[in-house]
Design a protein around this motif. Structure first.
Motif, short mmCIF file in Angstrom:
data_model
loop_
_atom_site.label_atom_id
_atom_site.label_comp_id
_atom_site.label_asym_id
_atom_site.label_seq_id
_atom_site.Cartn_x
_atom_site.Cartn_y
_atom_site.Cartn_z
N GLU A 145 0.87 -1.18 0.00
CA GLU A 145 0.00 0.00 0.00
C GLU A 145 0.91 1.23 0.00
O GLU A 145 2.05 1.16 0.47
N ARG A 177 1.01 -7.01 -4.45
CA ARG A 177 0.50 -8.01 -3.50
C ARG A 177 0.54 -9.37 -4.18
O ARG A 177 0.03 -9.50 -5.29
N GLU A 179 -1.19 -11.87 -4.49
CA GLU A 179 -2.55 -12.37 -4.29
C GLU A 179 -2.61 -13.85 -4.64
O GLU A 179 -2.02 -14.29 -5.63
N PHE A 187 -9.28 -6.52 -12.40
CA PHE A 187 -9.93 -6.30 -11.10
C PHE A 187 -8.96 -6.60 -9.95
O PHE A 187 -8.81 -5.79 -9.04
N THR A 189 -5.05 -7.85 -9.43
CA THR A 189 -3.77 -8.21 -10.03
C THR A 189 -2.68 -8.15 -8.96
O THR A 189 -2.92 -7.65 -7.86
N PHE A 192 -0.51 -3.28 -9.06
CA PHE A 192 -1.61 -2.37 -9.39
C PHE A 192 -1.27 -0.98 -8.87
O PHE A 192 -0.26 -0.79 -8.19
N HIS A 194 -2.39 2.36 -6.71
CA HIS A 194 -3.25 2.86 -5.64
C HIS A 194 -3.44 4.37 -5.77
O HIS A 194 -2.52 5.07 -6.21
N GLU A 196 -4.37 6.92 -2.85
CA GLU A 196 -4.69 6.90 -1.42
C GLU A 196 -4.59 8.28 -0.80
O GLU A 196 -3.66 9.05 -1.09
N GLU A 261 -15.90 -4.90 -4.28
CA GLU A 261 -15.29 -3.67 -3.77
C GLU A 261 -14.63 -2.85 -4.89
O GLU A 261 -13.86 -3.38 -5.67
N LEU A 262 -14.97 -1.57 -4.90
CA LEU A 262 -14.32 -0.64 -5.82
C LEU A 262 -13.31 0.21 -5.05
O LEU A 262 -12.22 0.49 -5.53
N GLU A 263 -13.70 0.61 -3.86
CA GLU A 263 -12.83 1.47 -3.02
C GLU A 263 -13.18 1.23 -1.56
O GLU A 263 -14.34 0.95 -1.24
N GLU A 301 -9.02 7.19 5.78
CA GLU A 301 -8.30 6.79 4.57
C GLU A 301 -9.22 6.31 3.43
O GLU A 301 -9.66 5.17 3.42
N SER A 303 -9.18 4.80 0.03
CA SER A 303 -8.14 4.10 -0.73
C SER A 303 -8.76 3.43 -1.95
O SER A 303 -9.58 2.53 -1.83
N GLY A 305 -8.29 2.00 -6.21
CA GLY A 305 -7.36 1.43 -7.18
C GLY A 305 -7.57 2.12 -8.53
O GLY A 305 -8.71 2.26 -8.97
N1 GAP Z 1 -4.35 1.20 2.33
C1 GAP Z 1 -5.60 0.51 2.40
C2 GAP Z 1 -5.76 -0.47 1.35
O1 GAP Z 1 -4.86 -0.76 0.60
P1 GAP Z 1 -7.46 -2.16 0.31
O2 GAP Z 1 -8.95 -2.32 0.53
O3 GAP Z 1 -6.61 -3.36 0.47
O4 GAP Z 1 -7.01 -0.99 1.27
C3 GAP Z 1 -7.86 -0.38 -1.54
O5 GAP Z 1 -7.23 -1.57 -1.15
C4 GAP Z 1 -8.24 -0.44 -3.00
O6 GAP Z 1 -7.11 -0.79 -3.80
C5 GAP Z 1 -9.28 -1.53 -3.36
O7 GAP Z 1 -10.58 -1.06 -3.10
C6 GAP Z 1 -9.02 -1.73 -4.83
O8 GAP Z 1 -9.62 -0.70 -5.60
C7 GAP Z 1 -7.51 -1.57 -4.91
N2 GAP Z 1 -6.85 -2.90 -4.84
C8 GAP Z 1 -6.49 -3.58 -3.73
N3 GAP Z 1 -5.90 -4.74 -4.06
C9 GAP Z 1 -5.89 -4.80 -5.41
C10 GAP Z 1 -5.41 -5.76 -6.36
N4 GAP Z 1 -4.81 -6.87 -5.98
N5 GAP Z 1 -5.58 -5.50 -7.68
C11 GAP Z 1 -6.17 -4.34 -8.08
N6 GAP Z 1 -6.63 -3.40 -7.23
C12 GAP Z 1 -6.50 -3.62 -5.91
#
Ligand code: GAP
Length: 448
Positions: A145, A177, A179, A187, A189, A192, A194, A196, A261-263, A301, A303, A305
């Motif tokens: 992040e 990350r 993942e 959506f 990956t 990506f 951020h 924030e 989740e979008l944000e 916060e 946050s 993507g």
């Molecule tokens: N600092 C807080 C934080 O990172 P999060 O809910 O893990 O919170 C926020 O992530 C936003 O970042 C998500 O709502 C999404 O839009 C985007 N996001 C998180 N992980 C992602 C991923 N692996 N690929 C694409 N977008 C991602």
């Protein structure tokens, strides 16, 4: 009810029109990695710019920051990411595929039905080593992040920006990350971007500010054309809150695979500043001159993507229409997000038309992102511009050579208006600013 468009159509449009390509495609691609093509890079940039404008430039209580991706490993120990940024993972004993334990239904492997191992916790941070010797001391992480770059610079910003609380610090940048479950195009990956904002407030005012930012961020998507009925808010249950959060709301979008989740907008309390103060030995607090007191601020916060927003904007804008018996695919993107604002299209490649068409292009391109296209039939060129969401096409025909007038064709209404070349700049600028649609009767004609 899922959105009306399926993801395959979006993926195919993105490939066909140079928005998004699979990464390393000539080598067979790399799972969950994507490259933004000539149109995609403009769209992504417009999304970032729209966010920065609304969060930083249009306010006097937020400043920007750009911190490094690689940070001192102590940051991640303090923030809790080394201990708590984990997902439960199970492995199939037959095919050895790994799954997120909380994302599978039933007891067996979703691929082959094989027996699964007991869940074990898997840390999502990518590890690498800094320096030429691979030893423990040089192990570092790619940031998951951007937020931590903001927290560790809190004191630098407070002491140099001459701002009072409430104060926000905003950052846009890449996060990583590892993942376990990726997919659904861009959506989720492993790499990506951020966007924030860490908004520092006086403790006790945090709940009000959380409500404020939830509304602000929801309205941002609506202002940029996302239909309200495709957005909703969801509060996190106590059991799903991240390790740092006191409260959290997700803005969800109705993606083709369902509401997702979008944000996220979280109340992080004083968790991060307290942790970094404790682990670094540097005091991270704020002296409130007006109240005559010192405190550790709470943080709200929002946050988001960049890539996930791009996907939501694309899905929401996508439409297939029938115009006089012919199908057209169109992206009704908000004008500020459209990769190309104006396309200059001479009726044909006839050498008599080229000089005026080039003159028009040269006049427009310093002010608007402008495309010039004189190949193929005019109908096909309109279709191409519709598919990438270009709000205005300017056509130069043989009459233009006589009367120095050109036709503006509007993407959504398909209305056409003839305007003098000298006025073109001004008219397009007004339309791109979203000024009221000119009710001139000329606009009542539709494309033949
Ligand atoms: N600092 C807080 C934080 O990172 P999060 O809910 O893990 O919170 C926020 O992530 C936003 O970042 C998500 O709502 C999404 O839009 C985007 N996001 C998180 N992980 C992602 C991923 N692996 N690929 C694409 N977008 C991602």
């Amino acid at each position: 009810m899922p959105a009306k468009v399926d993801m395959d159509k979006i993926v195919s449009l993105c490939k066909r029109r140079g928005l998004i390509f699979p990464s390393s495609e000539i080598y067979g691609g790399l799972a969950s990695c994507w490259d933004y093509g000539p149109m995609g890079v403009e769209l992504k940039r417009n999304v970032r710019d729209a966010w920065w404008k609304s969060i930083v430039h249009e306010r006097d209580d937020v400043v920007g920051l750009d911190t490094s991706i690689m940070m001192h490993p102590g940051v991640w120990a303090a923030s809790g990411h080394i201990d708590s940024f984990t997902d439960p993972l199970v492995e199939c004993k037959s095919c050895h595929l790994r799954w997120r334990a909380d994302a599978i239904e039933g007891k067996g492997c979703p691929k082959c039905g094989g027996e699964l191992t007991e869940p074990r916790m898997f840390n999502l941070m990518f590890k690498t080593s800094m320096g030429p010797v691979e030893e423990e001391a040089s192990t570092i992480y790619l940031r998951p992040e951007t937020a931590q770059g903001i927290f560790v610079n809190f004191d630098n910003v407070i002491t140099t920006s001459r701002k009072k609380l409430p104060l926000g610090i905003a950052q846009i940048g890449k996060s990583f990350r590892n993942e376990i479950t990726t997919g659904n195009f861009i959506f989720r990956t492993r790499e990506f971007e951020h966007m924030e904002l860490e908004y520092f407030v006086k403790p006790g005012t945090d709940e009000e500010w959380l409500d404020y930012w939830v509304k602000e961020r929801f309205d941002w998507y609506v202002k940029l054309g996302v239909r309200k009925e495709n957005l909703r808010l969801r509060q996190h249950g106590k059991d799903e809150l991240a390790h740092y959060a006191r409260d959290c709301y997700d803005i969800e979008y109705l993606f083709p695979m369902g509401w997702s989740e979008l944000e996220g907008i979280a109340n992080r309390g004083d968790f991060d500043l307290i942790q970094h103060a404790k682990c670094s030995g540097k005091e991270l607090s704020y002296y409130d001159n007006e109240a005559g007191e010192k405190y550790v601020p709470y943080v709200i916060e929002p946050s988001a993507g960049v890539d996930r927003s791009v996907l939501a904007f694309l899905i929401d804008a996508y439409d297939e229409e029938e115009i006089e018996g012919e199908k057209r695919t169109v992206l009704h993107l908000h004008r500020s997000l459209a990769p190309i604002k104006v396309a200059v299209l001479p009726l044909s490649r006839n050498e008599k038309l080229t000089p005026l068409a080039k003159e028009v292009f040269n006049k427009l391109c310093p002010n608007f992102v402008t495309d010039y296209d004189d190949s193929q039939s005019i109908g096909r060129r309109y279709r191409r511009q519709d598919e990438i969401g270009t709000p205005f096409c300017v056509t130069i025909d043989f009459e233009s050579l006589e009367d120095k007038q050109v036709t503006i064709r509007e993407r959504d209404s398909l209305a056409q208006i003839r305007v003098p070349v000298e006025e073109l700049d001004k008219i397009l600028a007004a339309k791109l600013r979203g000024e009221a649609f000119d009710a001139s009767p000329l606009w009542a004609t539709r494309e033949k």
